[in-house]
Design an enzyme around this catalytic site. Sequence first.
Site, PDB file in Angstrom:
ATOM      1  N   LYS A  42     -25.328 -42.898  45.409  1.00  0.00           N
ATOM      2  CA  LYS A  42     -25.719 -44.818  45.692  1.00  0.00           C
ATOM      3  C   LYS A  42     -24.319 -44.850  46.279  1.00  0.00           C
ATOM      4  O   LYS A  42     -22.948 -43.942  46.785  1.00  0.00           O
ATOM      5  CB  LYS A  42     -25.336 -45.397  44.668  1.00  0.00           C
ATOM      6  CG  LYS A  42     -23.595 -44.916  43.664  1.00  0.00           C
ATOM      7  CD  LYS A  42     -24.110 -46.049  42.270  1.00  0.00           C
ATOM      8  CE  LYS A  42     -22.673 -44.833  41.287  1.00  0.00           C
ATOM      9  NZ  LYS A  42     -22.553 -45.746  39.721  1.00  0.00           N
ATOM     10  N   ARG A  44     -23.099 -55.063  31.215  1.00  0.00           N
ATOM     11  CA  ARG A  44     -23.045 -55.296  32.168  1.00  0.00           C
ATOM     12  C   ARG A  44     -24.440 -55.729  32.700  1.00  0.00           C
ATOM     13  O   ARG A  44     -24.979 -56.841  31.589  1.00  0.00           O
ATOM     14  CB  ARG A  44     -22.283 -54.160  32.800  1.00  0.00           C
ATOM     15  CG  ARG A  44     -22.338 -54.499  34.154  1.00  0.00           C
ATOM     16  CD  ARG A  44     -21.727 -53.062  34.850  1.00  0.00           C
ATOM     17  NE  ARG A  44     -22.525 -51.958  34.551  1.00  0.00           N
ATOM     18  CZ  ARG A  44     -22.200 -50.369  35.809  1.00  0.00           C
ATOM     19  NH1 ARG A  44     -21.089 -50.780  36.465  1.00  0.00           N
ATOM     20  NH2 ARG A  44     -23.237 -49.137  35.317  1.00  0.00           N
ATOM     21  N   HIS A  87     -25.602 -46.488  29.783  1.00  0.00           N
ATOM     22  CA  HIS A  87     -24.532 -46.161  30.653  1.00  0.00           C
ATOM     23  C   HIS A  87     -22.877 -46.339  29.397  1.00  0.00           C
ATOM     24  O   HIS A  87     -22.746 -47.338  28.517  1.00  0.00           O
ATOM     25  CB  HIS A  87     -24.398 -46.748  31.514  1.00  0.00           C
ATOM     26  CG  HIS A  87     -23.254 -46.740  32.920  1.00  0.00           C
ATOM     27  ND1 HIS A  87     -23.662 -45.041  33.146  1.00  0.00           N
ATOM     28  CD2 HIS A  87     -22.236 -47.016  33.513  1.00  0.00           C
ATOM     29  CE1 HIS A  87     -22.450 -45.147  34.025  1.00  0.00           C
ATOM     30  NE2 HIS A  87     -21.996 -46.263  34.537  1.00  0.00           N
ATOM     31  N   ARG A 133     -27.219 -38.123  34.467  1.00  0.00           N
ATOM     32  CA  ARG A 133     -27.090 -38.516  36.266  1.00  0.00           C
ATOM     33  C   ARG A 133     -25.684 -38.660  36.180  1.00  0.00           C
ATOM     34  O   ARG A 133     -24.937 -39.427  35.886  1.00  0.00           O
ATOM     35  CB  ARG A 133     -27.214 -39.975  35.215  1.00  0.00           C
ATOM     36  CG  ARG A 133     -28.601 -40.499  34.929  1.00  0.00           C
ATOM     37  CD  ARG A 133     -28.719 -42.444  34.945  1.00  0.00           C
ATOM     38  NE  ARG A 133     -27.433 -42.945  34.252  1.00  0.00           N
ATOM     39  CZ  ARG A 133     -26.941 -43.483  33.013  1.00  0.00           C
ATOM     40  NH1 ARG A 133     -28.318 -42.949  32.302  1.00  0.00           N
ATOM     41  NH2 ARG A 133     -26.044 -44.074  32.759  1.00  0.00           N
ATOM     42  N   TYR A 166       4.987 -51.961  60.566  1.00  0.00           N
ATOM     43  CA  TYR A 166       5.654 -53.358  60.608  1.00  0.00           C
ATOM     44  C   TYR A 166       6.927 -53.214  59.448  1.00  0.00           C
ATOM     45  O   TYR A 166       6.622 -53.065  58.927  1.00  0.00           O
ATOM     46  CB  TYR A 166       4.431 -53.620  60.356  1.00  0.00           C
ATOM     47  CG  TYR A 166       3.769 -53.550  62.008  1.00  0.00           C
ATOM     48  CD1 TYR A 166       3.380 -54.870  63.017  1.00  0.00           C
ATOM     49  CD2 TYR A 166       2.135 -53.383  60.936  1.00  0.00           C
ATOM     50  CE1 TYR A 166       2.951 -55.056  63.526  1.00  0.00           C
ATOM     51  CE2 TYR A 166       0.914 -53.062  62.717  1.00  0.00           C
ATOM     52  CZ  TYR A 166       1.242 -53.887  63.563  1.00  0.00           C
ATOM     53  OH  TYR A 166      -0.032 -54.066  64.378  1.00  0.00           O
ATOM     54  N   CYS A 222      -0.998 -48.907  59.493  1.00  0.00           N
ATOM     55  CA  CYS A 222      -1.557 -49.963  59.796  1.00  0.00           C
ATOM     56  C   CYS A 222      -2.750 -50.016  59.802  1.00  0.00           C
ATOM     57  O   CYS A 222      -3.769 -49.076  59.521  1.00  0.00           O
ATOM     58  CB  CYS A 222      -1.008 -49.955  61.799  1.00  0.00           C
ATOM     59  SG  CYS A 222       0.894 -49.268  61.801  1.00  0.00           S
ATOM     60  N   ASP A 281      -4.992 -49.017  62.451  1.00  0.00           N
ATOM     61  CA  ASP A 281      -5.459 -47.808  62.983  1.00  0.00           C
ATOM     62  C   ASP A 281      -4.655 -46.492  62.894  1.00  0.00           C
ATOM     63  O   ASP A 281      -5.114 -45.649  63.147  1.00  0.00           O
ATOM     64  CB  ASP A 281      -5.696 -48.259  64.538  1.00  0.00           C
ATOM     65  CG  ASP A 281      -7.125 -49.217  64.591  1.00  0.00           C
ATOM     66  OD1 ASP A 281      -7.908 -49.729  63.674  1.00  0.00           O
ATOM     67  OD2 ASP A 281      -5.975 -50.418  65.115  1.00  0.00           O
TER      68      ASP A 281
HETATM   69  C1  LIG Z   1     -22.736 -44.179  39.004  1.00  0.00           C
HETATM   70  C2  LIG Z   1     -23.768 -44.078  37.975  1.00  0.00           C
HETATM   71  C3  LIG Z   1     -24.107 -43.088  37.623  1.00  0.00           C
HETATM   72  C4  LIG Z   1     -23.032 -41.807  37.930  1.00  0.00           C
HETATM   73  O1  LIG Z   1     -21.391 -42.629  37.625  1.00  0.00           O
HETATM   74  P1  LIG Z   1     -20.144 -40.775  37.142  1.00  0.00           P
HETATM   75  O2  LIG Z   1     -19.191 -40.856  36.147  1.00  0.00           O
HETATM   76  O3  LIG Z   1     -19.677 -40.281  38.870  1.00  0.00           O
HETATM   77  O4  LIG Z   1     -21.310 -39.393  37.151  1.00  0.00           O
HETATM   78  C5  LIG Z   1     -24.245 -42.958  35.980  1.00  0.00           C
HETATM   79  N1  LIG Z   1     -25.223 -44.112  35.514  1.00  0.00           N
HETATM   80  C6  LIG Z   1     -24.897 -45.310  36.028  1.00  0.00           C
HETATM   81  C7  LIG Z   1     -25.246 -46.366  36.013  1.00  0.00           C
HETATM   82  C8  LIG Z   1     -24.140 -45.465  37.292  1.00  0.00           C
HETATM   83  O5  LIG Z   1     -23.845 -46.727  37.546  1.00  0.00           O
END
Ligand SMILES: *Cc1c(COP(=O)(O)O)cnc(C)c1O
Length: 396
Positions: A39, A137, A171, A229, A273, A320, A322
């Site tokens: 992602k 969430r 998660h 994941r 700055y 800054c 850039d």
């Molecule tokens: C982003 C995400 C992950 C991966 O998380 P990491 O900490 O980068 O391994 C896994 N599952 C879900 C639902 C996520 O949103």
Amino acid sequence: MDEFLRRTWVQVDLDAIRHNYEEIRRAVNPAAGMMAVVKADGYGHGAVYVARELADCGADWFAVSNIEEAVELRRAGLPQPVLILGYTPPQLAGELARHRISQTVFSTSYGEALSKGAVEAGVAVNIHIKIDTGMSRLGFFCQQEDCAASIDEAAQVCTLPGLVPEGIFTHFAVSDEGEEGEAFTQHQFEQFCRAVDALREKGIRFRYRHCCNSAGVLCYPQMNLDLVRPGIILYGLAPSGKCKDVLSLRPAMELKSVISMVKEIGPAATVSYGRTYAAQNPMRVATVPVGYADGYPRLASSKTRALVAGKPAKVVGRVCMDQLMLDVTGIAEAREGMTVTMFGRDGEAFLPIEELSDAVGTIPYETVCLIGKRVPRVYVKNGKVIGVADYLKAGD
Ligand SMILES: *Cc1c(COP(=O)(O)O)cnc(C)c1O
């Protein structure tokens, strides 16, 4: 490397991505598939190049946050199954099915809307049910002992027309917090297993059960289930300082720039700055064409370092939009046109991204994601540049 690139660029080491994948694969239960999380444009590394490398390594699945990211992988010709972890407008059910993209379903109302979208489009969409075991969430709320009502809702959603239950997941909230996170992570895992069992008793089975993010992979191998994941560890970064050091990871991203000017400034001259930095003695200052518009945070002003000729040089004065300035007084080699490493490796020297992230009070996840789209990504494999993703030139 093309000369036009020699302003500021990100170097992505695809060999490091491969090495990290293989390290993770070695640690994960052989029965579990790998759902590589790419992602946010592959955590800022460039999703297409990263996903191609990971597909070549044998990644079984990809996970993204939205439908644009999923379609980008399809357009790149990647055939692997893809799961959208977040929200997709239900009226895009037809697109999901057409591209064989699996969608997370996290509530009754969303499931009903997606079912309606699928029926209207005349398609069936593969879905993964999200169980909320502790993030509050997305997901069917199953944080407390009795979650029968949520299980009933999830079961109901699985029977809606146009939806095909394929996976179920949760998660973790504190899997990266070492021992302090153990009890809660165990609780989350148990809540999840209970939900899976309760659904099975209602006759609903899922081919893919998954819960381990990177920290889960590192610390909770007994929770691998059918898919893992990992995200951040694929890119060679630790989820936090508290995770077990069980894998040898190689950071894939480096941020490079060049010295555009070197000058001597007299005592009492001020830099940038706000005149927040004043030279105490005569000093040499190098100007570098990287700034907060490139994702090098303004909060880093006078707090961080870069590498010049393999030696640390302090960022002085305000960053800054850039440009920024470095104190190169002690670095006799510093001269215009020389490469500067904002994080990453320079010969024997290595400047970890954590130094910058810590200095501005954030985590490497955010630092890599915020590298700007005007910074070209240069891909290196077997020590050779094999491609460049230049977002500003994408239309050429
Ligand atoms: C982003 C995400 C992950 C991966 O998380 P990491 O900490 O980068 O391994 C896994 N599952 C879900 C639902 C996520 O949103």
